[in-house]
Write an enzyme that holds these catalytic residues in place. Structure first.
Site, PDB file in Angstrom:
ATOM      1  N   GLU A 161      30.792  33.711  42.972  1.00 45.85           N
ATOM      2  CA  GLU A 161      31.182  34.006  41.573  1.00 45.85           C
ATOM      3  C   GLU A 161      32.331  35.200  41.623  1.00 45.85           C
ATOM      4  O   GLU A 161      32.252  35.757  41.469  1.00 45.85           O
ATOM      5  CB  GLU A 161      29.308  34.408  42.046  1.00 45.85           C
ATOM      6  CG  GLU A 161      28.968  35.474  40.217  1.00 45.85           C
ATOM      7  CD  GLU A 161      29.047  34.190  39.264  1.00 45.85           C
ATOM      8  OE1 GLU A 161      28.674  33.553  38.938  1.00 45.85           O
ATOM      9  OE2 GLU A 161      29.963  34.507  38.643  1.00 45.85           O
ATOM     10  N   LYS A 220      37.823  33.436  46.710  1.00 45.48           N
ATOM     11  CA  LYS A 220      37.112  34.311  46.499  1.00 45.48           C
ATOM     12  C   LYS A 220      36.920  35.959  46.942  1.00 45.48           C
ATOM     13  O   LYS A 220      37.617  36.344  46.006  1.00 45.48           O
ATOM     14  CB  LYS A 220      35.536  34.034  46.882  1.00 45.48           C
ATOM     15  CG  LYS A 220      34.976  35.698  45.982  1.00 45.48           C
ATOM     16  CD  LYS A 220      34.219  35.934  44.676  1.00 45.48           C
ATOM     17  CE  LYS A 220      33.743  37.630  44.323  1.00 45.48           C
ATOM     18  NZ  LYS A 220      34.554  37.327  43.028  1.00 45.48           N
ATOM     19  N   CYS A 276      32.595  45.879  45.816  1.00 44.33           N
ATOM     20  CA  CYS A 276      32.553  44.222  45.880  1.00 44.33           C
ATOM     21  C   CYS A 276      34.232  44.397  46.617  1.00 44.33           C
ATOM     22  O   CYS A 276      35.044  44.510  48.052  1.00 44.33           O
ATOM     23  CB  CYS A 276      33.612  43.375  45.562  1.00 44.33           C
ATOM     24  SG  CYS A 276      31.536  42.580  45.277  1.00 44.33           S
TER      25      CYS A 276
HETATM   26  P1  NAD Z   1      22.967  43.569  45.266  1.00 41.61           P
HETATM   27  O1  NAD Z   1      22.406  44.309  46.947  1.00 41.61           O
HETATM   28  O2  NAD Z   1      22.346  43.616  44.500  1.00 41.61           O
HETATM   29  O3  NAD Z   1      21.851  42.152  45.952  1.00 41.61           O
HETATM   30  C1  NAD Z   1      21.340  41.210  46.961  1.00 41.61           C
HETATM   31  C2  NAD Z   1      19.623  41.136  46.950  1.00 41.61           C
HETATM   32  O4  NAD Z   1      19.655  40.034  48.394  1.00 41.61           O
HETATM   33  C3  NAD Z   1      18.900  42.431  47.808  1.00 41.61           C
HETATM   34  O5  NAD Z   1      18.205  42.713  46.353  1.00 41.61           O
HETATM   35  C4  NAD Z   1      18.572  42.202  48.642  1.00 41.61           C
HETATM   36  O6  NAD Z   1      17.489  42.918  48.616  1.00 41.61           O
HETATM   37  C5  NAD Z   1      18.224  40.955  48.924  1.00 41.61           C
HETATM   38  N1  NAD Z   1      18.034  40.504  49.813  1.00 41.61           N
HETATM   39  C6  NAD Z   1      18.714  41.089  51.247  1.00 41.61           C
HETATM   40  N2  NAD Z   1      18.773  39.704  52.467  1.00 41.61           N
HETATM   41  C7  NAD Z   1      17.877  39.600  51.790  1.00 41.61           C
HETATM   42  C8  NAD Z   1      17.053  38.009  52.270  1.00 41.61           C
HETATM   43  N3  NAD Z   1      16.861  37.743  53.507  1.00 41.61           N
HETATM   44  N4  NAD Z   1      16.002  37.521  52.336  1.00 41.61           N
HETATM   45  C9  NAD Z   1      15.766  37.485  50.428  1.00 41.61           C
HETATM   46  N5  NAD Z   1      16.687  38.454  49.782  1.00 41.61           N
HETATM   47  C10 NAD Z   1      16.893  39.309  50.939  1.00 41.61           C
HETATM   48  O7  NAD Z   1      24.301  42.310  46.143  1.00 41.61           O
HETATM   49  P2  NAD Z   1      25.096  41.710  44.560  1.00 41.61           P
HETATM   50  O8  NAD Z   1      25.870  43.062  44.286  1.00 41.61           O
HETATM   51  O9  NAD Z   1      24.316  41.012  43.765  1.00 41.61           O
HETATM   52  O10 NAD Z   1      25.668  41.377  45.407  1.00 41.61           O
HETATM   53  C11 NAD Z   1      25.122  39.844  46.197  1.00 41.61           C
HETATM   54  C12 NAD Z   1      27.127  38.829  46.758  1.00 41.61           C
HETATM   55  O11 NAD Z   1      27.365  38.780  45.269  1.00 41.61           O
HETATM   56  C13 NAD Z   1      27.593  39.908  46.990  1.00 41.61           C
HETATM   57  O12 NAD Z   1      28.013  38.700  48.541  1.00 41.61           O
HETATM   58  C14 NAD Z   1      28.649  40.208  46.434  1.00 41.61           C
HETATM   59  O13 NAD Z   1      29.500  40.653  47.120  1.00 41.61           O
HETATM   60  C15 NAD Z   1      28.763  39.056  45.441  1.00 41.61           C
HETATM   61  N6  NAD Z   1      29.707  39.969  44.632  1.00 41.61           N
HETATM   62  C16 NAD Z   1      28.844  40.525  43.718  1.00 41.61           C
HETATM   63  C17 NAD Z   1      29.175  40.948  42.326  1.00 41.61           C
HETATM   64  C18 NAD Z   1      28.984  42.472  41.892  1.00 41.61           C
HETATM   65  O14 NAD Z   1      29.459  42.522  40.776  1.00 41.61           O
HETATM   66  N7  NAD Z   1      27.798  42.787  42.028  1.00 41.61           N
HETATM   67  C19 NAD Z   1      30.163  39.755  41.316  1.00 41.61           C
HETATM   68  C20 NAD Z   1      30.755  38.904  42.438  1.00 41.61           C
HETATM   69  C21 NAD Z   1      30.222  38.474  43.825  1.00 41.61           C
HETATM   70  C1  UGA Z   2      35.234  42.460  40.179  1.00 38.44           C
HETATM   71  C2  UGA Z   2      36.343  41.770  39.758  1.00 38.44           C
HETATM   72  O1  UGA Z   2      36.452  41.984  38.324  1.00 38.44           O
HETATM   73  C3  UGA Z   2      35.374  40.650  40.205  1.00 38.44           C
HETATM   74  O2  UGA Z   2      35.846  39.194  39.010  1.00 38.44           O
HETATM   75  C4  UGA Z   2      34.325  39.993  41.050  1.00 38.44           C
HETATM   76  O3  UGA Z   2      33.248  39.083  40.242  1.00 38.44           O
HETATM   77  C5  UGA Z   2      33.757  41.415  41.486  1.00 38.44           C
HETATM   78  O4  UGA Z   2      34.329  42.214  41.782  1.00 38.44           O
HETATM   79  C6  UGA Z   2      33.308  40.487  42.898  1.00 38.44           C
HETATM   80  O5  UGA Z   2      33.240  40.411  43.319  1.00 38.44           O
HETATM   81  O6  UGA Z   2      32.150  41.923  42.667  1.00 38.44           O
HETATM   82  P1  UGA Z   2      33.552  44.216  39.719  1.00 38.44           P
HETATM   83  O7  UGA Z   2      33.970  45.307  40.583  1.00 38.44           O
HETATM   84  O8  UGA Z   2      31.991  43.988  38.982  1.00 38.44           O
HETATM   85  O9  UGA Z   2      34.626  43.557  38.998  1.00 38.44           O
HETATM   86  O10 UGA Z   2      34.712  45.505  37.934  1.00 38.44           O
HETATM   87  P2  UGA Z   2      36.373  45.773  38.207  1.00 38.44           P
HETATM   88  O11 UGA Z   2      36.556  45.237  35.948  1.00 38.44           O
HETATM   89  O12 UGA Z   2      37.231  44.734  38.309  1.00 38.44           O
HETATM   90  O13 UGA Z   2      36.530  46.581  38.152  1.00 38.44           O
HETATM   91  C7  UGA Z   2      36.285  47.557  39.543  1.00 38.44           C
HETATM   92  C8  UGA Z   2      37.217  48.768  39.888  1.00 38.44           C
HETATM   93  O14 UGA Z   2      38.578  48.962  39.557  1.00 38.44           O
HETATM   94  C9  UGA Z   2      36.303  49.785  38.920  1.00 38.44           C
HETATM   95  O15 UGA Z   2      36.110  50.819  39.512  1.00 38.44           O
HETATM   96  C10 UGA Z   2      37.135  50.092  37.708  1.00 38.44           C
HETATM   97  O16 UGA Z   2      37.466  51.382  36.631  1.00 38.44           O
HETATM   98  C11 UGA Z   2      38.527  49.530  37.981  1.00 38.44           C
HETATM   99  N1  UGA Z   2      40.110  49.226  37.448  1.00 38.44           N
HETATM  100  C12 UGA Z   2      39.864  48.060  36.785  1.00 38.44           C
HETATM  101  C13 UGA Z   2      40.676  50.129  37.272  1.00 38.44           C
HETATM  102  O17 UGA Z   2      40.811  51.308  37.898  1.00 38.44           O
HETATM  103  N2  UGA Z   2      42.200  50.243  36.227  1.00 38.44           N
HETATM  104  C14 UGA Z   2      42.401  48.499  35.888  1.00 38.44           C
HETATM  105  O18 UGA Z   2      43.130  47.604  35.131  1.00 38.44           O
HETATM  106  C15 UGA Z   2      40.355  47.653  35.756  1.00 38.44           C
END
Ligand code: NAD
Ligand code: UGA
Length: 449
Positions: A161, A220, A276
């Protein structure tokens, strides 16, 4: 193969919004999101104002699809069994103990998911890695699935994602690309097609990129590393700007106008936060070390080191301004979320900066429009103790405010999240340390300009 039932394991920042959008765009598919945390499922089924994830536009989507073809459920076993396609969207934090602690991704949640899928599946499944995972994790998942099941075929796809928090819904509606990695076997390609067909309901075909599993998994980590690298690059230059009289905003603009570089992700800041960037780069560093690519590991590690340097530098500037001791000073911390338009404070720079100011003797007044007060308190209790603090916390010196009405009693104000409402603040005689741009122009005294 037409998919009629999807199950997503993990109802967090990724599982909730991505499944809501799939349900919206694919009304014929029944999507069930499950989680091991019953409180989270309860909140997803509760009032829209109390959803566990705050994202602009999410409430409207949930309102339309919840209990139409999107369901949040505690029935993990039934939901797995019913689905032909299962997304794994569980957390993959940095390992806290054991081999690779502090660097490698902790795969215990993903492994638990795989064991559940094997245990509850009575028919063949397509299993999708939605979580961010180290390259070659699919191999490990396959091993767990095959070892814990009987005569069931599991096809594993990688579909990382790329949404960013705060813009998740618009990112999901109009993705730059959707990446799907699958095996080059006949069944692998059939599974890839089933997933392509789902996204093709709203994503143009030319933006759906299919690759082998390993390229998808590694792309990713590499994408996040490249994004974070740009921020560390510009942040490192902000330090040089402050020594030389160059302006970091002017620098960003000048650099970004080169179409080969582009204007995005060049905003100097107090350091990136979020769940992340740091964990994914540390994971990349760990992988490089594992494959004995020490120079490559060191190159990427520097991105994290500069980020730590920037957070530290910002806090130190405030301390230096007051002569090295903040005893008797009251500092306002505006913003606890790691960026605007989210209620997520994971790895937020505000946690580190405020800890350092507190340790230098300051009283801290915190305000954030979306992060709940109990979450801020929990962050302080969990993370401040890990730092340099070796005495117990004195909460009489830490206030968590619900309203922005305390600023005039503060000696300085540090803006750490780019919330719109902070841009409107007009103050007299308060020193503002603006973490949104810590270049030379960041120090300005309102009322004295
Ligand atoms: P999160 O902590 O918000 O959500 C994860 C959920 O999974 C929690 O609610 C937890 O209770 C549940 N969980 C854990 N183990 C479980 C199990 N065995 N069975 C059922 N539920 C279970 O995490 P997130 O931010 O959604 O991130 C999830 C993944 O996506 C991570 O690998 C992260 O790196 C990736 N990711 C996150 C973002 C983001 O913006 N947060 C963007 C892209 C990718
Ligand atoms: C980031 C990536 O942008 C997503 O593509 C990815 O899916 C995600 O991580 C993930 O894998 O979790 P996110 O962390 O949600 O998304 O938000 P960003 O907009 O990337 O910002 C991350 C941090 O960088 C923030 O603290 C933001 O303030 C900072 N940032 C961003 C800067 O300091 N300068 C910039 O120019 C841009």
């Amino acid at each position: 193969m037409r998919i009629k039932n999807i199950c997503c394991i993990g109802a967090g920042y990724v599982g909730g919004p991505t499944m809501a959008v799939i349900a919206l765009k694919c009304p014929d598919i029944r999507v069930t999101v499950v989680d091991s945390n019953p409180d989270k499922i309860k909140a997803w089924n509760g009032p829209l104002e109390g959803l566990p994830v705050f994202e602009p536009g999410l409430g409207e989507v949930i309102k339309e699809v919840r209990n139409r073809n999107l369901f949040f459920s505690n029935n993990i076993d039934e939901s797995i069994d019913l689905a032909e396609m299962i997304f794994m969207a569980v957390n993959t934090p940095t390992k806290a103990k054991g081999e690779g602690a502090g660097m490698a991704a902790d795969l215990c949640y993903i492994e638990a998911c795989a064991r559940d899928i094997a245990k509850y599946s009575k028919s063949d499944k397509i299993v999708i890695e939605k979580s961010t995972l180290p390259v070659r994790t699919a191999e490990k998942i396959k091993e767990i699935l095959d070892k814990n099941s009987n005569n069931i075929h599991f096809e594993i796809l990688s579909n990382p994602e790329f949404l960013a928090e705060g813009t998740a819904i618009q990112d999901l509606f109009k993705s730059d690309r959707v990446l799907i990695g699958g095996d080059e076997t006949e069944s692998g390609q059939k599974a890839v097609k089933a997933l392509v067909d789902i996204y093709a309901n709203w994503i143009p075909k030319e933006k759906i990129l299919t690759t082998n599993v390993w390229s998808s998994e590694l792309s990713k980590l590499a994408s996040n590393a490249m994004l974070a690298q740009r921020i560390s690059s510009i942040n490192s230059l902000s330090a040089l700007c402050e020594k030389t009289g160059a302006d970091i905003d002017e620098l960003s603009k000048a650099i970004g106008m080169d179409h080969r570089i582009g204007p995005h992700f060049l905003k100097a800041s107090v350091g990136y936060g979020g769940s992340c960037f740091q964990k994914d780069i540390l994971n990349l560093v760990y992988l490089c070390k594992y494959y004995e690519l020490d120079e490559v590991a060191e190159y990427w590690h520097q991105v994290v080191k500069i980020n730590d340097y920037q957070k530290d530098r910002f806090a130190q500037k405030i301390i230096d301004h007051f002569g090295g001791d903040l005893t008797g000073k009251k500092i306002a911390i505006l913003g606890w979320a790691f960026k605007a338009n989210t209620n997520d404070s994971r790895e937020s720079a505000a946690i580190y900066v405020s800890e350092k100011l507190y340790n230098a003797g300051a009283s801290i007044e915190i305000y954030d429009p979306m992060v709940p007060q109990n979450k801020i308190k929990k962050d302080i209790n969990s993370f401040w103790n890990i730092g340099t603090l070796n005495h117990s916390l004195d909460f009489s010196k830490i206030s968590i405010n619900q309203k922005l009405n305390f600023l005039n009693s503060c000696d300085a104000l540090a803006i750490l999240t780019e919330w719109e409402k902070f841009k409107l603040i007009q103050l007299e005689k308060i020193k503002v340390f603006d973490g949104r741009n810590i270049g030379i122009n960041s120090f300005y005294q309102i009322g004295k300009q």
